[in-house]
Scaffold this motif. Structure first.
Motif, mmCIF file in Angstrom:
data_model
loop_
_atom_site.group_PDB
_atom_site.id
_atom_site.type_symbol
_atom_site.label_atom_id
_atom_site.label_comp_id
_atom_site.label_asym_id
_atom_site.label_seq_id
_atom_site.Cartn_x
_atom_site.Cartn_y
_atom_site.Cartn_z
ATOM 1 N N THR A 334 -12.355 19.547 2.965
ATOM 2 C CA THR A 334 -12.182 18.192 2.937
ATOM 3 C C THR A 334 -11.606 17.530 1.771
ATOM 4 N N GLY A 335 -11.087 18.042 1.044
ATOM 5 C CA GLY A 335 -10.462 17.541 -0.300
ATOM 6 C C GLY A 335 -9.337 16.921 -0.310
ATOM 7 N N GLY A 336 -8.918 16.030 -1.098
ATOM 8 C CA GLY A 336 -7.785 15.248 -1.152
ATOM 9 C C GLY A 336 -7.826 14.202 -1.891
ATOM 10 N N ILE A 337 -6.910 13.308 -1.889
ATOM 11 C CA ILE A 337 -6.679 12.121 -2.736
ATOM 12 C C ILE A 337 -7.778 11.073 -2.575
ATOM 13 N N ARG A 338 -8.364 10.740 -3.564
ATOM 14 C CA ARG A 338 -9.613 9.942 -3.775
ATOM 15 C C ARG A 338 -9.224 8.453 -3.554
ATOM 16 N N ILE A 339 -10.334 8.095 -2.558
ATOM 17 C CA ILE A 339 -10.085 6.624 -1.972
ATOM 18 C C ILE A 339 -11.096 5.876 -2.904
ATOM 19 N N SER A 341 -11.178 2.133 -2.492
ATOM 20 C CA SER A 341 -11.258 0.719 -2.020
ATOM 21 C C SER A 341 -11.201 0.891 -0.380
ATOM 22 N N SER A 342 -11.860 -0.072 -0.053
ATOM 23 C CA SER A 342 -12.156 -0.101 1.489
ATOM 24 C C SER A 342 -10.802 0.074 2.310
ATOM 25 N N ASP A 343 -9.510 -0.196 1.801
ATOM 26 C CA ASP A 343 -8.302 -0.273 2.596
ATOM 27 C C ASP A 343 -7.590 1.036 2.102
ATOM 28 N N CYS A 344 -8.364 2.018 1.945
ATOM 29 C CA CYS A 344 -7.824 3.130 1.417
ATOM 30 C C CYS A 344 -6.905 3.347 0.483
ATOM 31 N N GLY A 345 -7.043 2.287 -0.649
ATOM 32 C CA GLY A 345 -6.177 2.394 -1.983
ATOM 33 C C GLY A 345 -6.837 3.407 -2.873
ATOM 34 N N LEU A 351 -0.199 2.104 -3.947
ATOM 35 C CA LEU A 351 -0.361 3.238 -3.200
ATOM 36 C C LEU A 351 -1.661 3.539 -2.380
ATOM 37 N N TYR A 352 -1.644 3.954 -1.128
ATOM 38 C CA TYR A 352 -2.592 4.288 -0.233
ATOM 39 C C TYR A 352 -2.647 5.636 0.304
ATOM 40 N N ALA A 353 -3.631 6.041 0.799
ATOM 41 C CA ALA A 353 -3.683 7.333 1.233
ATOM 42 C C ALA A 353 -4.668 7.481 2.724
ATOM 43 N N ALA A 354 -4.189 8.333 3.588
ATOM 44 C CA ALA A 354 -4.761 8.500 4.784
ATOM 45 C C ALA A 354 -4.785 9.578 5.499
ATOM 46 N N GLY A 355 -5.730 9.853 6.490
ATOM 47 C CA GLY A 355 -6.209 11.268 7.080
ATOM 48 C C GLY A 355 -6.316 12.398 6.097
ATOM 49 N N ASP A 356 -5.908 13.425 6.462
ATOM 50 C CA ASP A 356 -6.147 14.638 5.796
ATOM 51 C C ASP A 356 -5.565 14.593 4.125
ATOM 52 N N ALA A 357 -4.483 13.687 4.030
ATOM 53 C CA ALA A 357 -4.176 13.668 2.537
ATOM 54 C C ALA A 357 -5.219 12.794 1.714
ATOM 55 N N ALA A 358 -5.960 12.120 2.280
ATOM 56 C CA ALA A 358 -7.063 11.541 1.456
ATOM 57 C C ALA A 358 -8.221 12.344 1.633
ATOM 58 N N SER A 359 -9.156 12.194 0.682
ATOM 59 C CA SER A 359 -10.514 13.107 0.830
ATOM 60 C C SER A 359 -11.108 12.562 1.729
#
Lengths: 541, 109
Positions: A334-339, A341-345, A351-359
């Motif tokens: 499950t690990g990844g870039i820490r989100i 804000s609710s818009d995946c900031g 800079l935004y993150a989504a999918g498996d790139a995000a935690s």
């Protein structure tokens, strides 16, 4: 009948300006691109591979977490929350269920050929990877998105307080290019740590490295102790058929658990015993618990799983075959870039993150598995990140890009030190993370030993001469996987308990005091802190 | 990993080269695909189903080549095996409407 080459060789130094740059080519990237385009942004999608076949979804057949609106939804969230090792967030789970459902309905409107139930209604809780991703690409093209296939991003561009573009290369000829963008979405997938799993060789945690270089942090990197069964030597880490497997030792005798019962169900109770047995020697399986009707459904519904058997010339329902547990890192972990804000900031402007790139901890906590909620997370987080990026880009219109500088470090900004054999470096990292006795079970001793090897490798990568041309891609992939391994080891060392897919032989129990997320950050100096303490410090400070 | 390209079946389009997620193929001066970076192959089988003439064969081993040859693949009727199982035909998608996976999901619990 030779056709014309449709991919023209890229020119050196090509410069593209756009509102939103999406980095990656899987479902999260596709949904982010569609979302940003719907919000009125000009969008460029730059993929290391080919948008439509890239990533872990395209070669798979994935379920979705498909929860219709209504009273059942809260109950469904509650039921799913129990399987998150206490680290998910019900609000995020609810909004992910809602957004994913809405977007699955968009697929229906757009004409994706879903199968029907017996009563004639469409069954939308499953997406067949090759078809889904090909369909999504066509929608992305129709939305006017510029797709750059085989154009891996190597680093972000930014100034002191924001990210505003990225630089990469064309795999055809190694030519450099830059994209200046109002905002960037990282949808680069997870990190498979060079394990050869289906769709996984390009999943090298590139986005994690880019985000960390921009100052963002990661979360959940200790929840990377995830493995799935596959026929020996194959890429097919798809567990579903093993639900109907019985497992055997090298002598052909059935494996038995502590109560003397045969070890079965390799995606349930049997997994741990299979893992234990694999430490001692080869393990074999046979899908002998599948009745004829199930055999037919499995063959027709999971045809990718049967390619290895067909090509080996065996019948898995009647023949014994050798199995492996393939390591899956953050692709199913499950690990990844820490989100934040609710818009995946990510906490870094632009800079935004989504999918498996995000935690994925907000929806899956410390436990994962393939498909299902992960597929829904890719859809939902991609959508949110696309909208967030489009809004940010709109606000930033007209900003001067002249002060942007490249943010990349290791692999791109070397010194005159000795060269590093990148293929050997890749094996080194893989061997510190992928073996069962390193990541299925961890101890402080194995983590410390791995930490020393990885620190040494990181120093050598930093001192190596700067890579040039097409070699920059491998240099950055090795840097990203090495960094991901260091974050994994740091988080796993701090979590002195067993929780979810993080198992410590030296701390076998779950500790209530550690029911919080772990945040890691930093490149040359890695730090790991508990989220609760980080929040308290922030509030006090 | 990818092991066989049938020069007889191949129509020298550029599809496999364009759609390979791991950028494994180059093409020679006649337009025939060449397995230029075999070790980068991720054994995803997708080039097979995108190929309009079932001219490609990906063997099941992900770590290295098995040494299978074109006559073996033909003899065992393995060209296009994955496409047939999915319901794809001549590089075109198809077959999702007949996917029985929902029965499996119900039974797996």
């Amino acid at each position: 009948m030779a056709s014309h080459r449709k991919e023209r060789p890229a020119e050196e130094g090509r410069l593209i300006e756009t509102d939103v740059l999406v980095v990656g080519g899987g479902p999260a990237a596709g949904w982010a691109a569609l979302s940003a385009a719907e919000a009125g942004a000009r969008v460029v999608l730059a993929d290391k591979g080919y948008h439509g076949t890239s990533g872990a979804t395209a070669p798979s057949n994935t379920g979705t977490w498909c929860v219709p609106p209504g009273e059942g939804r809260a109950a469904s969230v509650e039921q799913r929350f129990k399987r998150t090792a206490g680290l998910a967030d019900r609000r995020w789970m609810l909004r992910a269920a809602d957004q994913a459902y809405e977007n699955l309905q968009k697929l229906v409107e757009w004409g994706y050929p879903f199968p029907s139930e017996e009563d004639g209604s469409l069954y939308i809780a499953n997406l067949r990877g090759p078809d889904y991703m090909r369909f999504l690409r066509q929608r992305v093209q129709k939305a006017g998105v510029t797709i750059l296939d085989h154009h891996p991003i190597l680093e972000l561009l930014g100034d002191d307080d924001r990210v505003a573009g990225a630089a990469g290369l064309a795999r055809r000829n190694g030519a450099s290019f830059q994209v200046l963008a109002g905002a960037v979405v990282l949808a680069t997938g997870g990190c498979a740590f060079f394990e050869r799993i289906l769709g996984g060789t390009g999943l090298t945690g590139d986005g994690y490295l880019f985000a960390a270089e921009a100052g963002a942090s990661l979360s959940g990197m200790e929840f990377t102790g995830k493995y799935t069964l596959a026929p020996h030597g194959s890429s097919l880490n798809k567990g579903l058929p093993f639900r109907w497997a019985t497992f055997y030792g090298a002598d052909g005798e059935v494996l038995r658990n502590a109560r003397g019962e045969p070890v079965t169900n390799g995606i349930g109770g049997g997994e741990r015993q299979v893992a234990e047995a694999l430490l001692a020697g080869p393990v074999y399986a046979r899908l002998d618990l599948a009745e004829p009707a199930m055999q037919d459904w499995l063959r027709r519904g999971q045809p990718n799983c049967f390619q290895p058997y067909e090509r080996m010339g065996i019948n898995p329902f009647t023949d014994l075959f050798r199995v492996d547990l393939k390591y899956e890192g953050t692709v199913r972990g499950t690990g990844g870039i820490r989100i934040v804000s609710s818009d995946c900031g990510t906490g870094i402007a632009g800079l935004y993150a989504a999918g498996d790139a995000a935690s994925r901890e907000y929806v899956t906590g410390g436990i994962s598995g393939g498909g299902a909620i992960n597929a829904s997370w890719a859809i939902a987080s991609g959508w949110w990140a696309g909208h967030g990026a489009a809004r940010h880009a709109h606000r930033r219109q007209g900003r001067d890009g002249s002060r942007l500088r490249p943010l990349g470090t290791t692999g791109l900004r070397g010194t005159a030190g000795p060269a590093v054999d990148l293929a050997a470096a890749a094996r080194t990292v893989h061997d510190e993370i992928a073996p069962l006795d390193k990541s299925y079970w961890r101890t402080s001793a194995t983590l410390e030993a791995s930490g020393r090897v990885l620190e040494d490798l990181w120093s050598r990568l930093n001192e190596a001469p700067t890579a040039t041309g097409i070699e920059r891609l491998q240099a950055r992939e090795v840097a990203a996987v090495t960094a991901s391994a260091r974050w994994t080891v740091a988080a796993a060392a701090l979590r002195t308990e067993s929780r979810g897919v993080h198992r410590r032989r030296d701390f076998p129990g779950e500790s209530d005091a550690q029911a919080s997320r772990i945040i890691v950050s930093g490149l040359d100096r890695v730090t790991a802190v508990r989220e609760t303490l980080a929040l308290e410090t922030a509030q006090e400070g | 990993m990818i092991e066989v390209i049938s020069a007889d079946r191949c129509i020298r389009c550029d599809i496999c080269e364009r759609i390979c997620p791991a950028f494994v193929f180059d093409r020679d001066e006649t337009g025939l695909p060449v397995i230029a970076r075999q070790d980068d192959c991720q054994t995803c089988f997708l080039c097979e189903i995108y190929c309009p003439t079932d001219a490609l064969y990906v063997a099941e081993q992900a770590d290295g080549p098995t040494g299978i040859t074109e006559p073996d693949v033909l003899e065992r009727d393995l060209f296009g095996a994955y496409a047939r199982a999915l319901g794809w035909n001549r590089g075109r998608a198809g077959g999702t409407r007949n996917d029985p996976t929902r029965h499996i999901r119900v039974a797996q619990v």
